[in-house]
Design a protein around this motif. Sequence first.
Motif, PDB file in Angstrom:
ATOM      1  N   LEU B 126     -31.134 130.170  79.270  1.00 29.36           N
ATOM      2  CA  LEU B 126     -30.647 129.349  80.378  1.00 29.36           C
ATOM      3  C   LEU B 126     -29.295 129.849  80.878  1.00 29.36           C
ATOM      4  N   SER B 127     -29.041 129.613  82.165  1.00 27.68           N
ATOM      5  CA  SER B 127     -27.720 129.914  82.702  1.00 27.68           C
ATOM      6  C   SER B 127     -26.768 128.795  82.286  1.00 27.68           C
ATOM      7  N   GLY B 128     -25.474 128.997  82.555  1.00 33.77           N
ATOM      8  CA  GLY B 128     -24.487 127.996  82.169  1.00 33.77           C
ATOM      9  C   GLY B 128     -24.771 126.628  82.771  1.00 33.77           C
ATOM     10  N   GLY B 129     -25.116 126.632  84.065  1.00 31.46           N
ATOM     11  CA  GLY B 129     -25.397 125.363  84.726  1.00 31.46           C
ATOM     12  C   GLY B 129     -26.666 124.712  84.183  1.00 31.46           C
ATOM     13  N   GLU B 130     -27.676 125.516  83.922  1.00 34.56           N
ATOM     14  CA  GLU B 130     -28.934 124.986  83.372  1.00 34.56           C
ATOM     15  C   GLU B 130     -28.697 124.381  81.989  1.00 34.56           C
ATOM     16  N   ALA B 131     -27.910 125.083  81.187  1.00 41.79           N
ATOM     17  CA  ALA B 131     -27.631 124.587  79.834  1.00 41.79           C
ATOM     18  C   ALA B 131     -26.904 123.248  79.908  1.00 41.79           C
ATOM     19  N   GLN B 132     -25.979 123.141  80.837  1.00 40.88           N
ATOM     20  CA  GLN B 132     -25.228 121.899  80.976  1.00 40.88           C
ATOM     21  C   GLN B 132     -26.142 120.776  81.473  1.00 40.88           C
ATOM     22  N   ARG B 133     -27.097 121.110  82.326  1.00 40.51           N
ATOM     23  CA  ARG B 133     -28.058 120.101  82.773  1.00 40.51           C
ATOM     24  C   ARG B 133     -28.941 119.650  81.624  1.00 40.51           C
ATOM     25  N   LEU B 134     -29.308 120.595  80.780  1.00 39.49           N
ATOM     26  CA  LEU B 134     -30.097 120.237  79.602  1.00 39.49           C
ATOM     27  C   LEU B 134     -29.299 119.289  78.706  1.00 39.49           C
ATOM     28  N   SER B 135     -28.023 119.582  78.561  1.00 38.22           N
ATOM     29  CA  SER B 135     -27.162 118.722  77.756  1.00 38.22           C
ATOM     30  C   SER B 135     -27.117 117.306  78.347  1.00 38.22           C
ATOM     31  N   LEU B 136     -27.108 117.224  79.676  1.00 36.64           N
ATOM     32  CA  LEU B 136     -27.148 115.904  80.334  1.00 36.64           C
ATOM     33  C   LEU B 136     -28.477 115.206  80.075  1.00 36.64           C
ATOM     34  N   ALA B 137     -29.561 115.960  80.158  1.00 36.83           N
ATOM     35  CA  ALA B 137     -30.876 115.376  79.910  1.00 36.83           C
ATOM     36  C   ALA B 137     -30.954 114.830  78.490  1.00 36.83           C
ATOM     37  N   ARG B 138     -30.397 115.571  77.545  1.00 39.65           N
ATOM     38  CA  ARG B 138     -30.405 115.132  76.158  1.00 39.65           C
ATOM     39  C   ARG B 138     -29.582 113.848  76.003  1.00 39.65           C
ATOM     40  N   ALA B 139     -28.471 113.768  76.749  1.00 35.87           N
ATOM     41  CA  ALA B 139     -27.629 112.577  76.653  1.00 35.87           C
ATOM     42  C   ALA B 139     -28.306 111.372  77.300  1.00 35.87           C
ATOM     43  N   LEU B 140     -29.072 111.612  78.363  1.00 32.97           N
ATOM     44  CA  LEU B 140     -29.631 110.490  79.116  1.00 32.97           C
ATOM     45  C   LEU B 140     -30.976 110.012  78.589  1.00 32.97           C
ATOM     46  N   VAL B 141     -31.675 110.860  77.839  1.00 32.95           N
ATOM     47  CA  VAL B 141     -33.036 110.526  77.436  1.00 32.95           C
ATOM     48  C   VAL B 141     -33.050 109.279  76.559  1.00 32.95           C
ATOM     49  N   ARG B 142     -31.922 109.006  75.878  1.00 31.95           N
ATOM     50  CA  ARG B 142     -31.901 107.810  75.049  1.00 31.95           C
ATOM     51  C   ARG B 142     -31.415 106.582  75.793  1.00 31.95           C
ATOM     52  N   GLU B 143     -31.310 106.699  77.128  1.00 34.81           N
ATOM     53  CA  GLU B 143     -30.888 105.575  77.961  1.00 34.81           C
ATOM     54  C   GLU B 143     -29.614 104.929  77.402  1.00 34.81           C
ATOM     55  N   PRO B 144     -28.517 105.662  77.386  1.00 35.31           N
ATOM     56  CA  PRO B 144     -27.311 105.129  76.753  1.00 35.31           C
ATOM     57  C   PRO B 144     -26.666 104.030  77.597  1.00 35.31           C
ATOM     58  N   ASP B 145     -25.958 103.130  76.894  1.00 34.75           N
ATOM     59  CA  ASP B 145     -25.166 102.133  77.610  1.00 34.75           C
ATOM     60  C   ASP B 145     -23.836 102.734  78.045  1.00 34.75           C
ATOM     61  N   LEU B 146     -23.389 103.732  77.276  1.00 35.85           N
ATOM     62  CA  LEU B 146     -22.138 104.404  77.612  1.00 35.85           C
ATOM     63  C   LEU B 146     -22.373 105.907  77.568  1.00 35.85           C
ATOM     64  N   LEU B 147     -22.045 106.550  78.682  1.00 33.21           N
ATOM     65  CA  LEU B 147     -22.165 108.009  78.742  1.00 33.21           C
ATOM     66  C   LEU B 147     -20.762 108.589  78.768  1.00 33.21           C
ATOM     67  N   LEU B 148     -20.450 109.381  77.767  1.00 31.35           N
ATOM     68  CA  LEU B 148     -19.132 110.002  77.694  1.00 31.35           C
ATOM     69  C   LEU B 148     -19.257 111.452  78.156  1.00 31.35           C
ATOM     70  N   LEU B 149     -18.458 111.804  79.142  1.00 33.92           N
ATOM     71  CA  LEU B 149     -18.519 113.170  79.669  1.00 33.92           C
ATOM     72  C   LEU B 149     -17.173 113.841  79.412  1.00 33.92           C
ATOM     73  N   ASP B 150     -17.173 114.839  78.530  1.00 34.06           N
ATOM     74  CA  ASP B 150     -15.928 115.499  78.149  1.00 34.06           C
ATOM     75  C   ASP B 150     -15.783 116.810  78.922  1.00 34.06           C
ATOM     76  N   GLU B 151     -15.198 116.736  80.094  1.00 36.69           N
ATOM     77  CA  GLU B 151     -15.039 117.904  80.969  1.00 36.69           C
ATOM     78  C   GLU B 151     -16.314 118.730  81.036  1.00 36.69           C
ATOM     79  N   PRO B 152     -17.428 118.102  81.351  1.00 37.02           N
ATOM     80  CA  PRO B 152     -18.695 118.824  81.229  1.00 37.02           C
ATOM     81  C   PRO B 152     -18.880 119.908  82.291  1.00 37.02           C
ATOM     82  N   PHE B 153     -18.026 119.892  83.299  1.00 37.98           N
ATOM     83  CA  PHE B 153     -18.200 120.906  84.356  1.00 37.98           C
ATOM     84  C   PHE B 153     -17.096 121.950  84.295  1.00 37.98           C
ATOM     85  N   GLY B 154     -16.211 121.811  83.316  1.00 35.21           N
ATOM     86  CA  GLY B 154     -15.028 122.661  83.235  1.00 35.21           C
ATOM     87  C   GLY B 154     -15.342 124.144  83.159  1.00 35.21           C
TER      88      GLY B 154
END
Lengths: 274, 240
Positions: B126-154
Motif C-alpha cells: 500500500l501507499s502511505g495514504g492507502e495505509a493510513q486509510r486502512l488504519s482508519l478503517a481498522r479504527a472505525l470497524v469497531r464503531e467507537p464512541d471516541l476516535l482518537l486521531l494522533d496527527e494521522p495526516f502528518g
Amino acid sequence: MSISTLGTTVSTSDERGRLAPRSRRWRLPDLRRWVSPVGLVLLWQVASATGLLPPEKLSSPWTVLHAGLDLVRSGELGSAFAVSITRVGTGFLFGATIALLLGILAGLSTWANVLIDPPVQMLRTLPFLGLIPLLILWFGIGEEPKIILVALGVAFPLYLNVHSGIRNVDDHLIEATTALGYSRAERLWHVVLPAAVPQTLVGLRQSLGIAWLALIVGETVNADAGLGYLINNAREFLRTDVIVVGLVVYAVLGLVTDALVRLLERRALRWRAR
Amino acid sequence: MARTLTVEVRDLTRRFGTRTVLSGLDLDIGTGEFVALLGRSGSGKSTLLRILANLDPETTGSAEVRGTVSVAFQQPRLLPWRSVWRNVVLGLRRDGRNHSRDRALAERALDEVRLADHADAWPRTLSGGEAQRLSLARALVREPDLLLLDEPFGALDALTRLAMHRLVEDLWQRHRPSVLLVTHDVDEALLLADRVLVLDGGRITAEHVLDTPRPRRLADHIDLRAHVLADLGVTDHARS
C-alpha cells in the motif's frame, strides 16, 4: 488465495500482481554457469585417467559414481544414511525444542531474561565441538554424544535468533493492539510471535547448517554406524571413492535441508514480497 | 447544559521525572463532537491522547472515557504479516477465523475508505495514504464512541492530506463518534473541528468554537486563523 465473498470473486488479473508474492517464475537456467563446474569434473577425470592423480589420493569421478551405485545396491549407503539422519533429526528436535522454549521465555519475561540469557551467552562462546572429549567421557561412544553434539549446535543459533526476534518486536505495534484492548496473551499470539517468525527462520537455517557440521564431526571422531563410519572405514582400506561418495551425500543432505527451510520461508514470509 | 459527554477529564496531571507535561488539565468532549487539539511540539498533546487511549496509567486526577475507543496513529501501525482485510478485523479483536462474517464486516469498512479492491493485498504494497486509510478503517470497524486521531495526516503529502480531510469529515458525519484530533496544523483544525483547543504549559489555554457549515473553506476563517496562531505564540508579522 482467492476468496469469494458476497457473491463476488476477488481475483482479477490486475490484483494478482499486488496479492501474489510475485511467484518466482521458472526460468531457463543460465547454462553458461555450468561450463566451469563441468570443466573441472572433466579435468579431474582426465587427471585420474592419465595417472596424474593416483586413486589412493583421489579416485576418478567415474569410479566414485560406480562406488556410489555399488553402495546403494548393497544397501550400505541406505542404512548409513538412515542412521545419520536419525541422529540429526533427534538432535535437532531436542536442541530446537530447548532453544525455542528458552528463547521465548527469555524474550518475554524480564526475569527469565536475567536468569537465562547470561549463562546461555557465556556457554555459546564455548566451541561446542571442543566438548567431544567430555561428552565421550560422560556418555561413552554410543548415540548420546552425537545427538547431544547436534542438539548443542542447533540450540545456540536458534535461541539467539528467537530471543532477539521477540525482544525487537516493534513497540508501536504492541501499543496499537493495546489501544484496541488486546490482553497480554492476545498480543503475544497476534503480534509478538508472528513478528519473531522471520528472525526465527534465520536461526533455523543457521542451526540446520550447524547440525550437519556437528553430525559430521561427531561421526568422524567415533562411530560404529552411519555416514561418518562409512567414510572412516573406507579410509582404512584406502577407498577414496567411498570417501567421496560419503562427502557428496553429506553435501546433498545439507543442500536439501537448506532448500526446505527456504521453501518454508517463502511460505511463511509471503507478506515480505514487495 | 444537558449534553452528554464521551470524555470527561478533571485535574489531570502527568509528570515525567521532574518535568510536568500536563498540569491540572480539564477537558470535556461531548457525544459526537469533533474537537481539535493544537499545540506546539512537546506541549503534551500526544501525552493526553495516550492517556485517553488507556496507554498511560501513571497519572493523577481523573480521565473518564465512556464507551469504546479507537486510535489512528501518525504511523498506520499495521501488522505486515496480515492481509489488508485481516488488519481491519484486528479492530474487532478477531483474527478472521469466522471467515465470512468477519470478512463482510471488513469489506464494508474497507469500502468506506475506498480500499475494497485491496482487501487481499499485503500492507507492504500500500501507499502511505492507502495505509493510513486502512488504519482508519481498522479504527472505525469497531464503531467507537471516541476516535482518537494522533496527527494521522502528518506524514502524508499535501494532496493526499487534503483527500484525507474530506474522508475523515465524511466518516465522522456518517458514524458520529466523538473525535479528538491532535495536530499542529491550524488549517486542518479549522477545516474539521467543532471546537479548537490550544494546549500550552500542560493545560488548555484557548478555546474557539466553530459553527460554520461544512465543507468549510479556509478563506472564511482567516481572522480566526490569526487568532489561533497568536494563541500558539506565532504572530503574523513574525511569520513573514
